[in-house]
Scaffold this motif. Structure first.
Motif, PDB file in Angstrom:
ATOM      1  N   TYR A   1       0.837  -1.215   0.000  1.00  0.00           N
ATOM      2  CA  TYR A   1       0.000   0.000   0.000  1.00  0.00           C
ATOM      3  C   TYR A   1       0.862   1.252   0.000  1.00  0.00           C
ATOM      4  O   TYR A   1       0.594   2.205  -0.716  1.00  0.00           O
ATOM      5  N   LEU A   2       1.917   1.227   0.810  1.00  0.00           N
ATOM      6  CA  LEU A   2       2.806   2.389   0.859  1.00  0.00           C
ATOM      7  C   LEU A   2       3.545   2.573  -0.471  1.00  0.00           C
ATOM      8  O   LEU A   2       3.731   3.699  -0.930  1.00  0.00           O
ATOM      9  N   SER A   3       3.923   1.464  -1.079  1.00  0.00           N
ATOM     10  CA  SER A   3       4.675   1.540  -2.344  1.00  0.00           C
ATOM     11  C   SER A   3       3.906   2.307  -3.421  1.00  0.00           C
ATOM     12  O   SER A   3       4.513   2.918  -4.305  1.00  0.00           O
ATOM     13  N   ALA A   4       2.584   2.251  -3.324  1.00  0.00           N
ATOM     14  CA  ALA A   4       1.770   2.965  -4.323  1.00  0.00           C
ATOM     15  C   ALA A   4       2.035   4.469  -4.287  1.00  0.00           C
ATOM     16  O   ALA A   4       1.736   5.178  -5.249  1.00  0.00           O
ATOM     17  N   PHE A   5       2.588   4.948  -3.191  1.00  0.00           N
ATOM     18  CA  PHE A   5       2.855   6.389  -3.060  1.00  0.00           C
ATOM     19  C   PHE A   5       4.319   6.740  -3.345  1.00  0.00           C
ATOM     20  O   PHE A   5       4.714   7.882  -3.175  1.00  0.00           O
TER      21      PHE A   5
ATOM     22  N   ASP B   1       0.316  14.043  -0.296  1.00  0.00           N
ATOM     23  CA  ASP B   1      -0.726  13.450   0.539  1.00  0.00           C
ATOM     24  C   ASP B   1      -0.126  12.578   1.639  1.00  0.00           C
ATOM     25  O   ASP B   1      -0.244  11.352   1.621  1.00  0.00           O
ATOM     26  N   LEU B   2       0.485  13.246   2.602  1.00  0.00           N
ATOM     27  CA  LEU B   2       1.120  12.505   3.703  1.00  0.00           C
ATOM     28  C   LEU B   2       0.096  11.694   4.505  1.00  0.00           C
ATOM     29  O   LEU B   2       0.376  10.546   4.866  1.00  0.00           O
ATOM     30  N   PRO B   3      -1.107  12.246   4.786  1.00  0.00           N
ATOM     31  CA  PRO B   3      -2.065  11.443   5.558  1.00  0.00           C
ATOM     32  C   PRO B   3      -2.357  10.093   4.902  1.00  0.00           C
ATOM     33  O   PRO B   3      -2.396   9.070   5.582  1.00  0.00           O
ATOM     34  N   SER B   4      -2.527  10.097   3.588  1.00  0.00           N
ATOM     35  CA  SER B   4      -2.806   8.813   2.919  1.00  0.00           C
ATOM     36  C   SER B   4      -1.591   7.895   2.967  1.00  0.00           C
ATOM     37  O   SER B   4      -1.730   6.671   3.035  1.00  0.00           O
ATOM     38  N   MET B   5      -0.386   8.483   2.899  1.00  0.00           N
ATOM     39  CA  MET B   5       0.821   7.660   2.994  1.00  0.00           C
ATOM     40  C   MET B   5       0.894   6.986   4.361  1.00  0.00           C
ATOM     41  O   MET B   5       1.211   5.801   4.475  1.00  0.00           O
ATOM     42  N   MET B   6       0.610   7.750   5.400  1.00  0.00           N
ATOM     43  CA  MET B   6       0.678   7.176   6.748  1.00  0.00           C
ATOM     44  C   MET B   6      -0.415   6.119   6.935  1.00  0.00           C
ATOM     45  O   MET B   6      -0.179   5.090   7.579  1.00  0.00           O
ATOM     46  N   GLU B   7      -1.585   6.388   6.379  1.00  0.00           N
ATOM     47  CA  GLU B   7      -2.665   5.388   6.464  1.00  0.00           C
ATOM     48  C   GLU B   7      -2.267   4.114   5.717  1.00  0.00           C
ATOM     49  O   GLU B   7      -2.520   3.003   6.177  1.00  0.00           O
ATOM     50  N   ALA B   8      -1.640   4.306   4.551  1.00  0.00           N
ATOM     51  CA  ALA B   8      -1.211   3.140   3.766  1.00  0.00           C
ATOM     52  C   ALA B   8      -0.156   2.342   4.523  1.00  0.00           C
ATOM     53  O   ALA B   8      -0.180   1.104   4.534  1.00  0.00           O
ATOM     54  N   PHE B   9       0.757   3.057   5.160  1.00  0.00           N
ATOM     55  CA  PHE B   9       1.796   2.388   5.955  1.00  0.00           C
ATOM     56  C   PHE B   9       1.164   1.595   7.103  1.00  0.00           C
ATOM     57  O   PHE B   9       1.511   0.442   7.358  1.00  0.00           O
ATOM     58  N   ARG B  10       0.197   2.223   7.760  1.00  0.00           N
ATOM     59  CA  ARG B  10      -0.497   1.533   8.858  1.00  0.00           C
ATOM     60  C   ARG B  10      -1.220   0.289   8.332  1.00  0.00           C
ATOM     61  O   ARG B  10      -1.240  -0.752   8.984  1.00  0.00           O
ATOM     62  N   ARG B  11      -1.784   0.432   7.140  1.00  0.00           N
ATOM     63  CA  ARG B  11      -2.494  -0.704   6.553  1.00  0.00           C
ATOM     64  C   ARG B  11      -1.529  -1.857   6.288  1.00  0.00           C
ATOM     65  O   ARG B  11      -1.837  -3.022   6.541  1.00  0.00           O
TER      66      ARG B  11
ATOM     67  N   ASP C   1       5.520   2.074  16.422  1.00  0.00           N
ATOM     68  CA  ASP C   1       4.953   3.041  17.365  1.00  0.00           C
ATOM     69  C   ASP C   1       4.813   4.419  16.714  1.00  0.00           C
ATOM     70  O   ASP C   1       3.771   5.084  16.813  1.00  0.00           O
ATOM     71  N   TRP C   2       5.883   4.819  16.034  1.00  0.00           N
ATOM     72  CA  TRP C   2       5.927   6.137  15.364  1.00  0.00           C
ATOM     73  C   TRP C   2       4.790   6.282  14.346  1.00  0.00           C
ATOM     74  O   TRP C   2       4.230   7.371  14.164  1.00  0.00           O
ATOM     75  N   ALA C   3       4.425   5.162  13.708  1.00  0.00           N
ATOM     76  CA  ALA C   3       3.379   5.222  12.675  1.00  0.00           C
ATOM     77  C   ALA C   3       2.069   5.766  13.231  1.00  0.00           C
ATOM     78  O   ALA C   3       1.271   6.355  12.497  1.00  0.00           O
ATOM     79  N   TYR C   4       1.866   5.594  14.529  1.00  0.00           N
ATOM     80  CA  TYR C   4       0.596   6.034  15.129  1.00  0.00           C
ATOM     81  C   TYR C   4       0.719   7.377  15.837  1.00  0.00           C
ATOM     82  O   TYR C   4      -0.149   7.747  16.616  1.00  0.00           O
ATOM     83  N   THR C   5       1.813   8.104  15.567  1.00  0.00           N
ATOM     84  CA  THR C   5       1.946   9.439  16.157  1.00  0.00           C
ATOM     85  C   THR C   5       1.461  10.529  15.208  1.00  0.00           C
ATOM     86  O   THR C   5       1.541  11.707  15.552  1.00  0.00           O
ATOM     87  N   CYS C   6       0.993  10.147  14.037  1.00  0.00           N
ATOM     88  CA  CYS C   6       0.516  11.172  13.087  1.00  0.00           C
ATOM     89  C   CYS C   6      -0.983  11.352  13.266  1.00  0.00           C
ATOM     90  O   CYS C   6      -1.734  10.377  13.281  1.00  0.00           O
TER      91      CYS C   6
END
Lengths: 557, 480
Positions: free
Chosen positions: A5-9, A98-108, A75-80
């Motif tokens: 998911y993150l790679s898509a960004f 679109d950093l929010p979507s990148m962080m969501e993708a990383f979390r996914r 842990d850091w992934a959930y500080t955004c």
């Protein structure tokens, strides 16, 4: 570990010029946008890793293998907060990186690989939501115990979707919304079996689970024959309006609107009268979900302005550049102490305004800001609560609309009439463009951000233009004109004459005749939207000869 | 990596030592945090430090430097890291990076002497914002990355940017510095040399009594000490402003106007878009309306009085006509001046930027642009998805910046771009150009050409002030 998911960004990450605006931009150096250090997490934690520039660098290095995933990074992934203020500030792309979507993708990616955050919160909340239909783990059958004594019709056109936080933690918001709708005899109901919309799960990265929730909820709503769903919760509203359409096919015959938008319409119809007994200072905090995400800025402000004796004092950062309250993106549940520090900073910002109330339109914002008050002597309220407590029971039918002066102002009316007769002025703008016109009695009023004496906005549609009274929710740019300039412009006999005057007032402003702009989108985006051609046609770019002849013309006037 | 070979015990000892000085929340050795500091805004591959510290005051920095010296660690002071020369990227291991952005206070505003004293970590954006509340401003307003760029960072790297036409670069505006030296001692330069002075009189002139010690530390790229405070000249905010853009069909004519404007000190700022491609990229409206233009100069005039600004504008118009310039509007000058630090970001969508920023006499600009076009022609830039912008900013007196930047959209074309980028820098430095900042961007080009006696002299200064090479080792390839 792979990060599909993150790679898509990945390619989008390369557009980051690492300028650092996402964390450190301030107002005066950004074309007067109301920005002030947009990353509220960086403002609290200090290190580069917490702003968008640092996060993108970390994500890139994870993808290319320079940096290996470890527990600290999970842990850091959930500080955004996923608040999107960095994206709004970013000018690298039309809509920002679109950093929010990148962080969501990383979390996914983390979730789907079973990588648990140390707090275990995301999975705990998932379990609670799937078991109890709310992220708090409260009994589902107690969801509406505080309100079920009221009679709700089995069928109605309007559905009040209460949401988990208003149902379990901020019941006064639900009760206030109920009271307000009842006051105007609105035919509405609630879903007695209402379940969590999945907003917080989405932010954690549980997209597949939320897809199932969305399908179930939409089936339930469709079956009940509801035409409009009204949300007092900005988070639920954003989920239905913005997120669900990316997950499932949404019905086209059902409207989803925030409570403030719905109420704005009713107030304009004269259904309410709100009043404080004495002058009251109020600041409005734009929730990220309602403002930046869904583009609703004006309705809450209209409602606050409609309260007699209410004075809306804008916060330093506001509208699309508003600082987040600190509760979003799952941070409140994973790192409550960080959320409170962010909230305290927002409270300090509000305290500068010497206000009586800080008002928001999101139960989650209200919760965190209330908990962050730290002894400040103002109250934090949801807009529904504020309106409910100022509802004047003795009067009906009187419309108090301070903003209505924007359109009753004769000069504004004349300008609207003139423009409506010359729609070709806007022919170069792409459909969907929104251009805001504001008229001021002095340049100082404009520069000091005093209310304009007149305001309207032009929406460019496919084959026509629409002119709407008042300020726009999300205009491309604000055109500011002196009253003198408008008086001269509306006398123009031809488009050429209009352009010559317009160009002169912009390029060679004088005390009485001036025109200025505030850009709400980056210059390059505006040029792509046709504003360059618009400016050219409006006479802003002109040759010497034209400028010379214009000087004579203006003198004659 | 030296620290990786250290025992856990030794590493913990260092951590404990740093923590004692700055507190647990203000330092980190977490890998992800270190990696977020590995790069600046340049395209150079980064290198993370071993610790990042957020000092709060000069005293902490003094203690950190002494601690680093006693543990054979190096110190890399950084600001907002928005520089595009690779100046703040660590060159060696065992380093403590000092992120000074928390030292962002205005210490004092002296309206009698017209100076402001700031902590070095304040950003230009915040400084301008806060001074404006007092109806004041600085002359040099900051580099284009001034939202994140700090005063200390700019003074370390000689940055040039907004306001430079009238006020020169960042370093031209300095009155005094507070610097922490390699042994932890703290000095103040300029009129701050006295042991005791009333606070209000300590920083009012740079040149006095001794030689100019301030200048030793300006442009040092963090190699001689840590600048912790700076005193800058300030001015009242101008009451009168005027904007005007002139279009030209030849860079020669445009350069003549630029030279005239600077000789006669007519403008606050004069910025050039140097070819048709650049006009299309940054001011496409003009390109559409005036496709024949090859150069545009945007002019900003700020004066105490509007009538003076208007009169100067008239003079500029008259002179521009003599040099075959045409008044075309105010788009470029307003965009340049009002957007300030938000001007260049919209170019990021063209791909990552590879800059070649440097300084040169105004009269050498036309030749550079012609030769650059020859180079671009040779490499078929557009079909290879490499775009460019050529711009220049009149600076101080009769010289200017040469801002030629390449944009790479397709990462697979990077080898080609590197080749063009290298040839362009060779062209610029061989034809009257000198870099203002050095960093990884220019260092090799500079060291090939430096006069040995000059280099030996600055090497001696380095060894005298920083005998153990604690500060930013590797920069300028200094040897102990």
């Amino acid at each position: 570990m792979d990060y599909p998911y993150l790679s898509a960004f990945r390619s989008q990450m390369d557009f980051c010029g690492k300028c650092g605006d996402c964390a450190l931009a301030v107002e005066l150096t950004t074309a007067k946008k109301h920005i002030n250090k947009p990353c509220v997490i960086k403002n609290v934690l200090g290190f580069e890793a917490y702003d968008a520039r640092g996060r993108i660098l970390i994500l890139k290095r994870l993808l290319d293998g320079t940096l290996q995933l470890n527990q600290e990074i999970i842990d850091w992934a959930y500080t955004c907060l996923l608040c999107g203020n960095c994206q709004e500030t970013c000018l690298a792309l039309d809509n920002g990186i679109d950093l929010p979507s990148m962080m969501e993708a990383f979390r996914r990616d983390l979730i789907e690989n079973g990588k648990y955050s140390p707090s275990g919160k995301p999975f705990e909340i998932l379990e609670k939501t799937l078991t109890h239909h709310n992220p708090y783990g409260e009994p589902h059958d107690q969801r509406f115990h505080f309100i079920l004594s009221e009679n709700f019709p089995p069928h109605a056109d309007i559905l009040l979707f209460v949401g988990c936080t208003a149902a379990y933690r901020q019941q006064n918001i639900a009760l206030s919304a109920y009271k307000i709708l009842k006051k105007a005899n609105i035919d509405f109901t609630i879903l007695k079996d209402e379940k969590c919309c999945g907003s917080v799960l989405l932010r954690y990265g549980f997209h597949d689970k939320v897809k199932v929730l969305a399908e179930e909820l939409m089936e339930q709503i469709q079956k009940s024959g509801i035409k409009t769903v009204v949300f007092p919760c900005a988070g639920c509203y954003r989920t239905f309006k913005i997120d669900y359409p990316k997950l499932i096919e949404m019905p086209k015959d059902i409207k989803f609107i925030h409570f403030s938008e719905y109420l704005e319409k009713l107030v304009k119809e004269g259904k309410y009268h709100f009043r404080f007994d004495s002058q009251t200072r109020i600041s409005y905090h734009d929730p990220c979900h309602l403002g930046r995400a869904a583009g609703v800025f004006e309705a809450p402000r209209f409602l606050i302005n409609s309260i007699n004796n209410a004075n809306l004092i804008e916060l330093e950062t506001r509208r699309n550049y508003s600082h987040c309250c600190g509760a979003g993106g799952g941070v409140k549940s994973c790192f409550p102490e960080i959320s409170l520090k962010v909230g305290q900073n927002r409270i300090i910002e509000a305290a500068q305004n010497n206000i009586n109330y800080l008002v928001s339109t999101c139960p989650f914002c209200k919760t965190n800001l209330s908990q962050s008050l730290n002894g400040q002597n103002f109250k934090v309220l949801d807009l529904t609560e504020l309106l409910s407590q100022t509802l004047d029971e003795s009067l009906t039918g009187t419309i108090i609309q301070k903003e209505s002066s924007f359109v009753t102002h004769e000069l504004t009316q004349n300008y609207i009439t003139y423009l409506s007769q010359h729609p070709e002025i806007f022919s170069d703008l792409v459909p969907g463009s929104v251009l805001e016109f504001t008229i001021y009695d002095s340049i100082d009023a404009f520069e000091d951000e005093k209310p304009p004496t007149g305001a309207f906005h032009v929406v460019r549609l496919e084959n026509e233009i629409e002119i709407h009274p008042g300020l726009a929710d999300n205009s491309d740019l604000q055109l500011a004109l002196s009253e003198g300039a408008v008086r001269e412009l509306v006398l123009s006999k031809t488009k050429k004459e209009y352009s010559l005057k317009f160009g002169a007032f912009y390029n060679d402003p004088e005390e009485e005749y001036w025109i200025d702009f505030l850009l709400h989108k980056r210059t390059k985006t505006l040029l792509k939207m046709g504003y360059g051609k618009f400016a050219e046609e409006a006479g802003i770019l002109d040759e010497d000869e034209d400028l010379d002849s214009l000087d004579d013309r203006v003198k004659i006037i | 990596m030296i620290l990786e070979s250290m025992t856990q015990l030794a590493l913990e000892k260092i951590s404990t030592g740093i923590e004692k000085i700055v507190g647990p929340e203000n330092y980190s050795k977490a890998k992800y945090i270190l990696h977020s500091y590995a790069e600046d805004a340049s395209p150079f591959p980064g290198n993370p430090p071993d610790f990042v510290v957020l000092p709060q005051n000069t005293n902490e920095i003094s203690q950190l430097i002494q601690f680093a010296a006693s543990h054979n660690l190096s110190i890399i002071p950084v600001g907002g890291r928005s520089g595009i020369s690779g100046a703040s990227i660590p060159r060696t291991h065992s380093s403590i990076m000092l992120d000074l952005t928390r030292m962002n206070k205005i210490i004092s505003i002296d309206k009698e002497i017209m100076t402001v004293t700031v902590q070095a970590g304040i950003t230009w954006a915040e400084l301008i914002h806060k001074l404006a509340k007092e109806d004041l401003t600085v002359g040099f307003r900051g580099p284009y990355g001034g939202n994140a760029g700090t005063v200390g960072g700019s003074l370390s790297s000689n940055s040039i940017g907004i306001g430079a036409s009238a006020y020169g670069g960042a370093c031209d505006n300095v009155v005094s510095l507070e610097v922490v030296l390699a042994d932890g001692s703290i000095i103040e330069t300029g009129s701050g040399w006295k042991k005791e002075l009333p606070e209000t009189l300590s920083h009012f002139t740079r040149y006095c009594t001794f030689n100019d010690l301030t200048g030793i530390f300006l442009g040092d790229h963090g190699t001689l000490g840590v600048k912790t405070q700076a005193t800058l000249k300030i001015y009242p905010i101008a009451e009168g402003t005027a904007f005007i853009d002139f279009g030209f069909t030849s860079i020669e004519d445009c350069s003549k106007l630029l030279h005239y404007l600077q000789v006669h000190k007519l403008v606050t700022e004069a910025v050039i878009l140097g070819d048709t491609n650049s006009i299309e990229l940054l001011a496409s409206t003009y390109h559409d309306k005036y496709p024949q233009l090859t150069t545009i100069v945007g002019i900003i005039i700020e004066e105490y009085d509007q009538d003076i600004a208007n009169r100067k504008k008239e003079i500029c118009e008259k002179k521009a006509k003599q040099f075959n310039g045409k008044s075309i509007g105010t788009f470029l000058s307003k965009a340049h001046w009002l957007n300030k630090f938000n001007l260049v970001q919209s170019l990021f969508e063209e791909g990552f930027w590879y800059n070649t920023c440097h300084l040169r006499p105004i009269n050498t600009l036309p030749n550079l642009i012609h030769q650059t076009h020859e180079l671009f022609k040779k490499y078929d830039m557009k079909p290879n998805e490499i775009n460019w912008i050529i711009s220049a900013l009149a600076t101080d007196r009769c010289y200017c910046t040469g801002w030629i930047t390449l944009f790479l959209k397709d990462p697979t074309k990077r080898p080609l771009l590197e080749k063009i980028w290298h040839e362009l820098r060779e062209l610029e430095i061989s034809n009257n150009g000198v870099p203002y900042w050095t960093g990884l961007l220019w260092e090799d080009y500079v060291l090939q050409r430096v006069n040995p006696a000059f280099y030996e002299t600055i090497q001696k200064i380095k060894n005298a002030l920083d005998p153990y090479h604690i500060f930013h080792p590797g920069v300028f390839k200094f040897e102990r």
